[in-house]
Motif scaffolding. Structure first.
Motif, PDB file in Angstrom:
ATOM      1  N   ALA A  67      22.194  76.095 -30.552  1.00 47.77           N
ATOM      2  CA  ALA A  67      22.041  74.791 -29.826  1.00 47.77           C
ATOM      3  C   ALA A  67      20.573  74.535 -30.059  1.00 47.77           C
ATOM      4  O   ALA A  67      20.291  73.351 -30.200  1.00 47.77           O
ATOM      5  CB  ALA A  67      22.438  75.017 -28.556  1.00 47.77           C
ATOM      6  N   ILE A  68      19.697  75.898 -29.929  1.00 44.87           N
ATOM      7  CA  ILE A  68      18.142  75.431 -30.241  1.00 44.87           C
ATOM      8  C   ILE A  68      17.772  74.855 -31.441  1.00 44.87           C
ATOM      9  O   ILE A  68      17.030  73.874 -31.607  1.00 44.87           O
ATOM     10  CB  ILE A  68      17.500  76.708 -29.647  1.00 44.87           C
ATOM     11  CG1 ILE A  68      17.661  76.920 -28.236  1.00 44.87           C
ATOM     12  CG2 ILE A  68      15.981  76.711 -30.019  1.00 44.87           C
ATOM     13  CD1 ILE A  68      16.875  76.046 -27.250  1.00 44.87           C
ATOM     14  N   LEU A  69      18.478  75.403 -32.440  1.00 41.92           N
ATOM     15  CA  LEU A  69      18.164  74.913 -33.853  1.00 41.92           C
ATOM     16  C   LEU A  69      18.261  73.674 -34.153  1.00 41.92           C
ATOM     17  O   LEU A  69      17.830  73.039 -35.027  1.00 41.92           O
ATOM     18  CB  LEU A  69      18.784  75.993 -34.789  1.00 41.92           C
ATOM     19  CG  LEU A  69      18.147  77.561 -34.860  1.00 41.92           C
ATOM     20  CD1 LEU A  69      19.064  78.358 -35.775  1.00 41.92           C
ATOM     21  CD2 LEU A  69      16.781  77.239 -35.142  1.00 41.92           C
ATOM     22  N   SER A  70      19.273  73.169 -33.453  1.00 43.11           N
ATOM     23  CA  SER A  70      19.802  71.746 -33.726  1.00 43.11           C
ATOM     24  C   SER A  70      19.262  70.759 -32.386  1.00 43.11           C
ATOM     25  O   SER A  70      20.055  69.699 -32.623  1.00 43.11           O
ATOM     26  CB  SER A  70      21.288  71.767 -33.683  1.00 43.11           C
ATOM     27  OG  SER A  70      22.021  71.870 -32.659  1.00 43.11           O
ATOM     28  N   SER A  71      18.401  70.967 -31.957  1.00 41.10           N
ATOM     29  CA  SER A  71      17.810  70.353 -30.726  1.00 41.10           C
ATOM     30  C   SER A  71      16.569  69.683 -30.968  1.00 41.10           C
ATOM     31  O   SER A  71      15.785  70.204 -32.255  1.00 41.10           O
ATOM     32  CB  SER A  71      17.856  71.158 -29.482  1.00 41.10           C
ATOM     33  OG  SER A  71      16.780  71.988 -29.453  1.00 41.10           O
ATOM     34  N   SER A  72      15.844  69.144 -30.268  1.00 44.12           N
ATOM     35  CA  SER A  72      14.409  68.733 -30.060  1.00 44.12           C
ATOM     36  C   SER A  72      13.485  69.761 -29.785  1.00 44.12           C
ATOM     37  O   SER A  72      12.244  69.538 -29.684  1.00 44.12           O
ATOM     38  CB  SER A  72      14.206  67.408 -29.366  1.00 44.12           C
ATOM     39  OG  SER A  72      14.427  67.678 -28.130  1.00 44.12           O
ATOM     40  N   VAL A  73      13.835  70.976 -29.135  1.00 49.45           N
ATOM     41  CA  VAL A  73      13.101  72.028 -28.766  1.00 49.45           C
ATOM     42  C   VAL A  73      12.449  72.422 -29.968  1.00 49.45           C
ATOM     43  O   VAL A  73      12.874  72.973 -31.033  1.00 49.45           O
ATOM     44  CB  VAL A  73      13.872  73.173 -28.305  1.00 49.45           C
ATOM     45  CG1 VAL A  73      12.787  74.278 -27.814  1.00 49.45           C
ATOM     46  CG2 VAL A  73      14.476  72.596 -26.937  1.00 49.45           C
ATOM     47  N   ASP A  74      11.003  72.240 -29.886  1.00 48.90           N
ATOM     48  CA  ASP A  74       9.979  72.779 -31.169  1.00 48.90           C
ATOM     49  C   ASP A  74       9.237  74.055 -30.791  1.00 48.90           C
ATOM     50  O   ASP A  74       8.574  74.575 -31.975  1.00 48.90           O
ATOM     51  CB  ASP A  74       9.181  71.548 -31.381  1.00 48.90           C
ATOM     52  CG  ASP A  74       8.310  71.348 -30.234  1.00 48.90           C
ATOM     53  OD1 ASP A  74       8.628  71.238 -29.362  1.00 48.90           O
ATOM     54  OD2 ASP A  74       7.037  70.792 -30.632  1.00 48.90           O
ATOM     55  N   ARG A  75       9.287  74.647 -29.745  1.00 50.03           N
ATOM     56  CA  ARG A  75       8.637  75.719 -29.586  1.00 50.03           C
ATOM     57  C   ARG A  75       9.648  76.723 -29.239  1.00 50.03           C
ATOM     58  O   ARG A  75      10.044  76.703 -28.027  1.00 50.03           O
ATOM     59  CB  ARG A  75       7.644  75.568 -28.236  1.00 50.03           C
ATOM     60  CG  ARG A  75       6.498  74.706 -28.829  1.00 50.03           C
ATOM     61  CD  ARG A  75       5.490  74.400 -27.679  1.00 50.03           C
ATOM     62  NE  ARG A  75       4.596  73.505 -27.893  1.00 50.03           N
ATOM     63  CZ  ARG A  75       3.658  72.917 -27.226  1.00 50.03           C
ATOM     64  NH1 ARG A  75       3.532  73.330 -25.679  1.00 50.03           N
ATOM     65  NH2 ARG A  75       2.601  72.010 -27.627  1.00 50.03           N
ATOM     66  N   PHE A  76       9.940  77.511 -30.069  1.00 52.39           N
ATOM     67  CA  PHE A  76      11.161  78.831 -29.752  1.00 52.39           C
ATOM     68  C   PHE A  76      10.656  79.794 -30.772  1.00 52.39           C
ATOM     69  O   PHE A  76       9.973  79.709 -31.840  1.00 52.39           O
ATOM     70  CB  PHE A  76      12.303  78.230 -30.169  1.00 52.39           C
ATOM     71  CG  PHE A  76      12.578  77.668 -31.454  1.00 52.39           C
ATOM     72  CD1 PHE A  76      13.010  78.754 -32.619  1.00 52.39           C
ATOM     73  CD2 PHE A  76      12.474  76.532 -31.935  1.00 52.39           C
ATOM     74  CE1 PHE A  76      13.326  78.233 -33.781  1.00 52.39           C
ATOM     75  CE2 PHE A  76      12.810  75.980 -33.295  1.00 52.39           C
ATOM     76  CZ  PHE A  76      13.066  76.795 -33.982  1.00 52.39           C
ATOM     77  N   SER A  77      11.139  81.109 -30.425  1.00 53.01           N
ATOM     78  CA  SER A  77      11.147  82.245 -31.230  1.00 53.01           C
ATOM     79  C   SER A  77      12.538  82.833 -30.919  1.00 53.01           C
ATOM     80  O   SER A  77      13.063  82.812 -30.211  1.00 53.01           O
ATOM     81  CB  SER A  77      10.120  83.214 -30.652  1.00 53.01           C
ATOM     82  OG  SER A  77       8.823  82.997 -30.733  1.00 53.01           O
TER      83      SER A  77
END
Length: 177
Positions: free
Chosen positions: A155-165
């Motif tokens: 879900a994170i990889l296909s979202s607009s979230v750009d700050r992740f680890s």
């Protein structure tokens, strides 16, 4: 700009010198010593091998994704861990090594990673104490436990979230069908 102090977290209590080591994801690249800045240190207040997905708010996150991933939380950082790691988190002893930032360079601003190509002696070492309490002491961080990490990672990889680890995902449980 490199901050004055950087940190390294380890389950080893007696490291006298950090020696550059090859990076497993880039064995032909230079050997490195890794450190983390204070803002991102919370990402490492867990057992080394514990898989986790960490994401942060930013101006680039859409309103839809703010609701989807942060909901009613006041935290700007969310750490997601598999439930099966709870007992290991409770029983792990972790040590915080404080490092002089001289000789380090920024490797990844989003993750807070700094690297050195030279050996580094720690300025100090201290036990972190209870890991759950330490993570939960940060008012800007929410810790979530889930049955498996594949769903949130995808879900994170296909979202607009750009700050992740995404850390130690190779240790995540297989995706449940």
């Amino acid at each position: 700009m490199v901050p004055d102090n950087l940190y390294h977290y380890s389950e080893e209590p007696d490291i006298l010198r950090f020696v550059p080591r090859p990076v497993s994801s880039d064995p032909t690249g230079p050997a490195l010593v890794w450190a983390i800045d204070e803002t991102h240190a919370v990402n490492y207040w867990l057992p080394r091998e514990c898989p986790r997905v960490i994401y942060r708010q930013s101006p680039k996150v859409s309103e839809e994704d703010l609701g989807r991933f942060f909901g009613s939380s006041s935290a700007d950082t969310v750490i997601v861990v598999e439930s099966t790691w709870l007992d290991t988190i409770r029983s792990t002893r972790l040590y915080e090594y404080r490092l002089d930032s001289h000789g380090f360079e920024l490797r990844d601003e989003t993750a807070g990673y700094y690297i050195s190509r030279h050996p580094v002696e720690p300025l100090s070492v201290q036990p972190t104490g209870d890991l759950l309490s330490r993570v939960l002491s940060r008012p800007d961080v929410e810790l979530r436990f889930v049955p498996e990490l594949h769903t949130i990672r995808n879900a994170i990889l296909s979202s607009s979230v750009d700050r992740f680890s995404i850390i130690r995902f190779r240790n995540a449980m297989p995706k449940q069908v």
